[in-house]
Design a protein around this motif. Structure first.
Motif, PDB file in Angstrom:
ATOM      1  N   GLU A   1       0.835  -1.193   0.000  1.00 53.04           N
ATOM      2  CA  GLU A   1       0.000   0.000   0.000  1.00 53.04           C
ATOM      3  C   GLU A   1       0.879   1.256   0.000  1.00 53.04           C
ATOM      4  O   GLU A   1       2.107   1.167  -0.086  1.00 53.04           O
ATOM      5  CB  GLU A   1      -0.944  -0.042   1.203  1.00 53.04           C
ATOM      6  CG  GLU A   1      -1.916  -1.217   1.157  1.00 53.04           C
ATOM      7  CD  GLU A   1      -2.900  -1.205   2.305  1.00 53.04           C
ATOM      8  OE1 GLU A   1      -3.025  -0.159   2.982  1.00 53.04           O
ATOM      9  OE2 GLU A   1      -3.552  -2.241   2.533  1.00 53.04           O
ATOM     10  N   GLU A   2       0.268   2.407   0.104  1.00 58.13           N
ATOM     11  CA  GLU A   2       0.984   3.687  -0.036  1.00 58.13           C
ATOM     12  C   GLU A   2       2.145   3.787   0.958  1.00 58.13           C
ATOM     13  O   GLU A   2       1.983   3.504   2.152  1.00 58.13           O
ATOM     14  CB  GLU A   2       0.028   4.854   0.181  1.00 58.13           C
ATOM     15  CG  GLU A   2      -0.982   5.049  -0.938  1.00 58.13           C
ATOM     16  CD  GLU A   2      -2.172   4.108  -0.821  1.00 58.13           C
ATOM     17  OE1 GLU A   2      -2.212   3.329   0.151  1.00 58.13           O
ATOM     18  OE2 GLU A   2      -3.053   4.148  -1.702  1.00 58.13           O
ATOM     19  N   ASP A   3       3.311   4.157   0.422  1.00 49.89           N
ATOM     20  CA  ASP A   3       4.518   4.426   1.209  1.00 49.89           C
ATOM     21  C   ASP A   3       5.008   3.208   1.998  1.00 49.89           C
ATOM     22  O   ASP A   3       5.778   3.336   2.953  1.00 49.89           O
ATOM     23  CB  ASP A   3       4.290   5.594   2.177  1.00 49.89           C
ATOM     24  CG  ASP A   3       3.933   6.879   1.456  1.00 49.89           C
ATOM     25  OD1 ASP A   3       4.539   7.152   0.407  1.00 49.89           O
ATOM     26  OD2 ASP A   3       3.028   7.599   1.922  1.00 49.89           O
ATOM     27  N   ALA A   4       4.584   2.025   1.603  1.00 50.19           N
ATOM     28  CA  ALA A   4       5.053   0.804   2.259  1.00 50.19           C
ATOM     29  C   ALA A   4       6.453   0.440   1.772  1.00 50.19           C
ATOM     30  O   ALA A   4       6.916   0.905   0.721  1.00 50.19           O
ATOM     31  CB  ALA A   4       4.087  -0.344   1.997  1.00 50.19           C
ATOM     32  N   PHE A   5       7.109  -0.427   2.536  1.00 52.42           N
ATOM     33  CA  PHE A   5       8.462  -0.882   2.189  1.00 52.42           C
ATOM     34  C   PHE A   5       8.553  -2.372   2.470  1.00 52.42           C
ATOM     35  O   PHE A   5       8.149  -2.841   3.533  1.00 52.42           O
ATOM     36  CB  PHE A   5       9.512  -0.143   3.016  1.00 52.42           C
ATOM     37  CG  PHE A   5      10.928  -0.626   2.803  1.00 52.42           C
ATOM     38  CD1 PHE A   5      11.756  -0.020   1.866  1.00 52.42           C
ATOM     39  CD2 PHE A   5      11.438  -1.691   3.541  1.00 52.42           C
ATOM     40  CE1 PHE A   5      13.063  -0.459   1.669  1.00 52.42           C
ATOM     41  CE2 PHE A   5      12.731  -2.141   3.358  1.00 52.42           C
ATOM     42  CZ  PHE A   5      13.549  -1.521   2.418  1.00 52.42           C
ATOM     43  N   LEU A   6       9.108  -3.111   1.512  1.00 49.19           N
ATOM     44  CA  LEU A   6       9.394  -4.531   1.714  1.00 49.19           C
ATOM     45  C   LEU A   6      10.713  -4.878   1.058  1.00 49.19           C
ATOM     46  O   LEU A   6      10.931  -4.589  -0.125  1.00 49.19           O
ATOM     47  CB  LEU A   6       8.295  -5.419   1.124  1.00 49.19           C
ATOM     48  CG  LEU A   6       8.591  -6.929   1.156  1.00 49.19           C
ATOM     49  CD1 LEU A   6       8.707  -7.435   2.590  1.00 49.19           C
ATOM     50  CD2 LEU A   6       7.529  -7.719   0.391  1.00 49.19           C
ATOM     51  N   ALA A   7      11.603  -5.504   1.839  1.00 47.41           N
ATOM     52  CA  ALA A   7      12.813  -6.115   1.302  1.00 47.41           C
ATOM     53  C   ALA A   7      12.639  -7.617   1.463  1.00 47.41           C
ATOM     54  O   ALA A   7      12.576  -8.133   2.588  1.00 47.41           O
ATOM     55  CB  ALA A   7      14.044  -5.630   2.053  1.00 47.41           C
ATOM     56  N   LEU A   8      12.538  -8.329   0.349  1.00 46.18           N
ATOM     57  CA  LEU A   8      12.401  -9.786   0.347  1.00 46.18           C
ATOM     58  C   LEU A   8      13.717 -10.361  -0.156  1.00 46.18           C
ATOM     59  O   LEU A   8      13.995 -10.363  -1.351  1.00 46.18           O
ATOM     60  CB  LEU A   8      11.241 -10.196  -0.547  1.00 46.18           C
ATOM     61  CG  LEU A   8      10.937 -11.694  -0.635  1.00 46.18           C
ATOM     62  CD1 LEU A   8      10.620 -12.281   0.734  1.00 46.18           C
ATOM     63  CD2 LEU A   8       9.790 -11.949  -1.606  1.00 46.18           C
ATOM     64  N   THR A   9      14.561 -10.815   0.785  1.00 46.96           N
ATOM     65  CA  THR A   9      15.936 -11.175   0.453  1.00 46.96           C
ATOM     66  C   THR A   9      16.272 -12.583   0.945  1.00 46.96           C
ATOM     67  O   THR A   9      17.069 -12.753   1.872  1.00 46.96           O
ATOM     68  CB  THR A   9      16.929 -10.163   1.047  1.00 46.96           C
ATOM     69  OG1 THR A   9      16.808 -10.187   2.485  1.00 46.96           O
ATOM     70  CG2 THR A   9      16.640  -8.752   0.547  1.00 46.96           C
ATOM     71  N   PRO A  10      15.693 -13.615   0.354  1.00 47.37           N
ATOM     72  CA  PRO A  10      16.059 -14.975   0.749  1.00 47.37           C
ATOM     73  C   PRO A  10      17.499 -15.284   0.362  1.00 47.37           C
ATOM     74  O   PRO A  10      18.030 -14.730  -0.605  1.00 47.37           O
ATOM     75  CB  PRO A  10      15.072 -15.841  -0.034  1.00 47.37           C
ATOM     76  CG  PRO A  10      14.731 -15.008  -1.238  1.00 47.37           C
ATOM     77  CD  PRO A  10      14.718 -13.586  -0.751  1.00 47.37           C
ATOM     78  N   ASP A  11      18.127 -16.181   1.111  1.00 47.82           N
ATOM     79  CA  ASP A  11      19.457 -16.647   0.734  1.00 47.82           C
ATOM     80  C   ASP A  11      19.358 -17.512  -0.524  1.00 47.82           C
ATOM     81  O   ASP A  11      18.266 -17.974  -0.896  1.00 47.82           O
ATOM     82  CB  ASP A  11      20.069 -17.426   1.897  1.00 47.82           C
ATOM     83  CG  ASP A  11      20.481 -16.520   3.037  1.00 47.82           C
ATOM     84  OD1 ASP A  11      21.513 -15.859   2.907  1.00 47.82           O
ATOM     85  OD2 ASP A  11      19.758 -16.463   4.052  1.00 47.82           O
TER      86      ASP A  11
END
Length: 292
Positions: A121-131
């Motif tokens: 949604e607005e101004d959200a942040f996600l870092a999806l960093t699997p090994d």
């Protein structure tokens, strides 16, 4: 726990996965902003996934919550079906990573399949960093990720793999396929990134990756005001143990980074540096180290 996912068709729910030959697992989390912090809301976790608790690791960035996605199965197996979903509420911030690399075992011609759905949604942040995935001889894996991003959102995606033969005989994996589709809040296509490769193409003197051991791809997407500039990304591989290239993505979607590394240590160093650069650009402060 309440699941976002639609129930199976009538009659299907009563059929155990073991009798269908298609094991299935789900990992579903919703992240919500409460005051200055992010918390986990709705969640659904089933075997082989495991979730302990979220961690607030960054005192300078209290809105950023970190989750380690764990597995109790020992890797990916023949015909396995795994599905993940992440819903990131307005102004919420999450980092989802794994506890270690994931081994993909010999699939005997029946690939393991992983699907991921993301909604920011607005101004959200996600870092999806699997090994990285570690592809054993005969391994076969098909991955698909779909994301929808509202204005102001930022998404960092990491995807990496390495080849490994426990016998040291350079036996190849079977195949690996990956597709990433990203749309804006109105459903307009921003990016479609995909590849398919066989193990035979990556072994021997004619391999396009040469002697490099780990192949990594990163997508850094979203609001340009919250993304690093190219100069920040230019020094991702400064020591000669890795090489990296940076590309501008279509439709102003952000940055694409491809990396070849000499070993897992060098690959992790690049991934950690890119994560740090991305968090600093989005929040103005660097993140604390993530222990594995």
């Amino acid at each position: 726990m309440t699941s976002h996912w639609q129930p199976p068709p009538p009659g299907e729910a009563s059929v155990p996965a073991a009798t269908t030959g298609v094991p299935a697992g789900r990992f579903e989390l919703a992240f919500l902003r409460h005051g200055g912090r992010t918390a986990v809301g709705r969640q659904f976790v089933s075997y082989p996934f495991h979730l302990t608790r979220p961690f607030a690791l960054d005192s300078a960035i209290p809105s950023l919550l970190t989750v380690y996605q764990q597995s109790s199965s020992g890797g990916l197996y023949r015909a396995e079906r795994l599905a993940c979903r992440y819903d990131i509420g307005a102004r919420a911030a999450a980092h989802v990573t794994t506890q270690a690399a994931t081994v993909v075992h010999d699939c005997h011609g029946q690939p393991a399949r992983q699907t991921v759905e993301i909604a920011l949604e607005e101004d959200a942040f996600l870092a999806l960093t699997p090994d990285p995935l570690v592809l054993f001889p005969g391994a076969s894996c098909v991955n698909r990720l779909e994301a929808k991003m509202a204005p102001g959102a930022v998404l960092l995606l990491a995807d990496a793999f390495a080849l490994h033969d426990p016998l040291g005989a350079a036996r190849p994996f079977d195949r690996l396929a990956s597709e990433v589709v990203v749309r804006d809040a109105a459903g307009r296509l921003l990016l479609r990134d995909c590849f398919r490769v066989t193990g035979e193409a990556l072994v021997g003197p004619s391999s396009p990756v040469g002697g490099w051991r780990v192949v990594s791809s990163f997508l850094l997407l979203g609001d340009p005001a919250r993304l690093p500039v190219r100069e920040d990304l230019a020094a991702l591989a400064p020591d000669g143990h890795a090489v990296a290239g940076v590309s501008t993505l279509p439709n102003g979607a952000g940055w694409g980074v491809r990396c070849l590394a000499a070993d897992a240590v060098a690959a992790r160093r690049v991934a950690e540096l890119l994560f740090s650069i991305s968090v600093r650009a989005a929040f103005g402060s660097a993140p604390a180290p993530r222990r594995k």
